[in-house]
Write a protein that holds these residues in place. Structure first.
Motif, short mmCIF file in Angstrom:
data_model
loop_
_atom_site.label_atom_id
_atom_site.label_comp_id
_atom_site.label_asym_id
_atom_site.label_seq_id
_atom_site.Cartn_x
_atom_site.Cartn_y
_atom_site.Cartn_z
N GLY A 168 -45.82 93.34 88.59
CA GLY A 168 -46.52 92.13 88.97
C GLY A 168 -45.62 91.21 89.78
N GLU A 169 -46.22 90.22 90.39
CA GLU A 169 -45.47 89.29 91.23
C GLU A 169 -46.16 87.94 91.19
OE1 GLU A 169 -44.69 88.96 95.97
OE2 GLU A 169 -44.23 90.90 95.02
N HIS A 170 -45.37 86.89 91.01
CA HIS A 170 -45.91 85.53 90.96
C HIS A 170 -45.08 84.61 91.83
CE1 HIS A 170 -48.68 86.44 87.68
NE2 HIS A 170 -47.69 87.07 87.07
N GLU A 171 -45.75 83.64 92.45
CA GLU A 171 -45.08 82.61 93.22
C GLU A 171 -45.15 81.30 92.47
OE1 GLU A 171 -46.57 82.38 97.14
OE2 GLU A 171 -45.89 84.40 97.71
N VAL A 172 -44.01 80.59 92.43
CA VAL A 172 -43.92 79.35 91.67
C VAL A 172 -43.42 78.24 92.60
CG1 VAL A 172 -42.89 78.19 89.68
CG2 VAL A 172 -43.40 80.64 89.58
N ARG B 184 -40.76 88.66 90.17
CA ARG B 184 -41.29 90.02 90.11
C ARG B 184 -40.87 90.67 88.80
NH1 ARG B 184 -39.17 89.19 95.06
NH2 ARG B 184 -37.19 90.16 94.42
N GLU C 229 -40.14 83.13 93.74
CA GLU C 229 -40.96 84.33 93.60
C GLU C 229 -40.41 85.15 92.44
OE1 GLU C 229 -41.03 87.99 96.36
OE2 GLU C 229 -42.60 86.67 97.14
#
Length: 517
Positions: free
Chosen positions: A473-477, A487, A485
């Motif tokens: 998964g990958e999220h941007e904050v 991962r 970012e």
């Protein structure tokens, strides 16, 4: 009976020529594989004459398989005996040197040890007798090792002469896979315990990576947990932490993402999967073993409990160091693609040694755009050096095509299924009697000779593997002052086929991972 004098008179180095000759003859026989298949009488040849011709061809093919197996068995047994006798001679010399250093006399025929010295106290007498017994045991072990190697080689020669070695019914390359007679009585598990300490059957890995942009700089950090089940039954757990700083730059039309930082690696080794599971089961209980007085400082108390629990385990490696890495994207008229490289330097506080690691990969399309001619490669290298500057071992590894392993290493590899690859590892260490030659070539800058020595005398491990991603998964904050970012993910790599060529040996051991799990 093998005596001290007889073992010292043996010259196992002369067996090198025998092994080389046998391997050459075996190669000439296996090169006939195409002729064997092409010469089979076609089924269009009907009638009794056709059947008779095919029967004769099959008998000739089976006899050729047995012949290849016989040559391979003798070659492997001679090669194995040479190394065993060389090791026995070395151990014997060390024992004799120890006896001479203490003033003892050793009879070269009977092996009897005497001490001409006189002593003033009973304690001195007891100490001398103990030293004599240790030397006597070492001499006896060396002589037994040589006698066993001699008997095993004789048994292999007798079996070949009597036609007791069978080559099966497959291909000539299959018939080559023969173990030395000395290893025939071992079970697959016993063979793996002896030769599989560097072979990973299953690797479970989880990672968490974070990268944030602050002005023109990039902050990065990563945590990785790896769980490896080795062929010899041991389990290795590794926790890796790193953090660094980098930025993107452009050089000659290419975009380069470069960074550097610090690393910490902790390695635990367990004797079995059961021991590893017991460790994990006890980790939660130990971490949360808190009293009322610990509640105000719970994070510190949990961290201390975990640290104390880990220190009670078999910590086989603890490394601290630094890294530098870069990623490159290029798009020119004659080449397009991307590549990455990384260099690590570290000190291992447990093993008291330094290390340098290098890893690189590249995917590129070469030629004018639209030619669709592409290639990819992965390569890694690691060298370990003790505190006194002496090289302990050098390891080269990478993913290659199955054809390379077959052609260059003589291992008939069939490629793996989806997600798989062919992993090759060549390791040169002080376990090889040719290591000093290899080290001198490396220090002298003669890399071609060093590579040749490693390929000829180093330990070679070839694996076909399959990899399955567990989750990713990958999220941007948005941190207001910076963007980050994150991962995460996990994967399981499973060995499907394994071949090991031991140090200084010509034979190859095939391990079936299913039998070892």
């Amino acid at each position: 009976m093998v005596t001290i004098a007889r073992l010292l008179s043996w010259q196992p180095g002369r067996l090198d020529g025998v092994v080389t000759s046998l391997v050459g003859q075996r190669r000439e026989l296996t090169d006939l594989q195409d002729e064997v298949w092409d010469s089979r009488p076609p089924y269009s040849w009907m009638g009794q004459a056709g059947e008779s011709a095919r029967d004769s061809h099959e008998k000739l093919r089976l006899r050729l398989l047995d012949l290849v197996a016989e040559v391979s068995k003798v070659a492997a047994s001679v090669d194995f005996a040479q190394n065993e006798i060389e090791a026995a001679r070395s151990a014997l010399r060390q024992a004799l040197d120890a006896a001479e250093a203490k003033g003892f006399k050793v009879d070269r025929q009977s092996g009897r040890i005497t001490d001409p010295a006189t002593y003033d106290t009973p304690a001195d007498v007891t100490a001398a007798e103990g030293a004599m017994q240790v030397i006597a045991d070492d001499i006896s072990a060396a002589l037994d090792k040589a006698a066993t190697a001699d008997a095993d080689l004789a048994r292999a020669l007798d079996a070949a002469v009597a036609g007791e070695v069978e080559g099966g019914s497959g291909s000539l390359d299959d018939a080559v896979s023969q173990l030395p007679s000395a290893l025939e009585h071992l079970t697959p598990r016993e063979i793996a315990e002896r030769y599989g300490q560097d072979v990973a059957l299953e690797t479970l890995q989880f990672f968490l990576e974070a990268e944030g942009e602050l002005a023109s700089w990039e902050l990065e950090g990563a945590a990785r947990a790896t769980y490896r089940v080795m062929a010899d039954g041991k389990v290795v757990m590794v926790l890796q932490l790193e953090g660094g700083l980098g930025r993107e730059i452009e050089i000659g039309g290419a975009e380069v993402d470069a960074s550097a930082g610090l690393t910490t690696d902790l390695e635990l080794t367990f004797g079995s999967a059961e021991e590893a599971r017991a460790f994990l089961d006890g980790l939660d209980d130990r971490a949360l073993d808190l009293g009322w007085t610990d509640l105000p400082k719970a994070p510190y108390a949990v961290a201390k409990n975990v640290a104390d629990y880990i220190q009670e385990q078999d910590v086989t490696s603890f490394k601290t160091g630094m890294y530098a890495k870069g990623e490159l994207e290029f798009d020119a008229e004659w080449a397009r693609g991307e590549g990455s490289g990384r260099v690590d330097g570290y000190y291992d506080w447990v093993k008291e040694e330094y290390g340098v690691k290098f890893a690189a990969s590249v995917e590129a399309e070469v030629g004018r755009k639209g030619t669709d001619w592409s290639a990819s490669a992965e390569l890694a290298a690691e060298a370990r050096i003790d505190r006194h500057g002496a090289t302990q071992d050098v390891t080269l590894s990478g993913k290659v095509g199955a054809g390379y392993a077959t052609e260059k290493l003589g291992i008939p590899v069939q490629n793996s299924t989806t997600g798989g690859g062919v992993d090759v590892e060549v390791k040169m260490s002080r376990d090889s009697r040719h290591f000093d030659e290899f080290d001198a070539a490396m220090r002298g800058g003669d890399l071609d000779r060093a590579a040749g020595l490693a390929l000829d005398h180093g330990q070679v491990i070839v694996r076909t593997t399959g990899t399955v991603d567990i989750a990713s998964g990958e999220h941007e904050v948005d941190l207001k002052i910076a963007e980050a970012e994150v991962r995460y993910g996990g994967s399981v790599e499973t060995a499907q086929q394994v071949w090991v060529r031991p140090y200084d040996q010509d034979f190859v051991i095939r391990m079936d991972p299913k039998e070892l799990r």
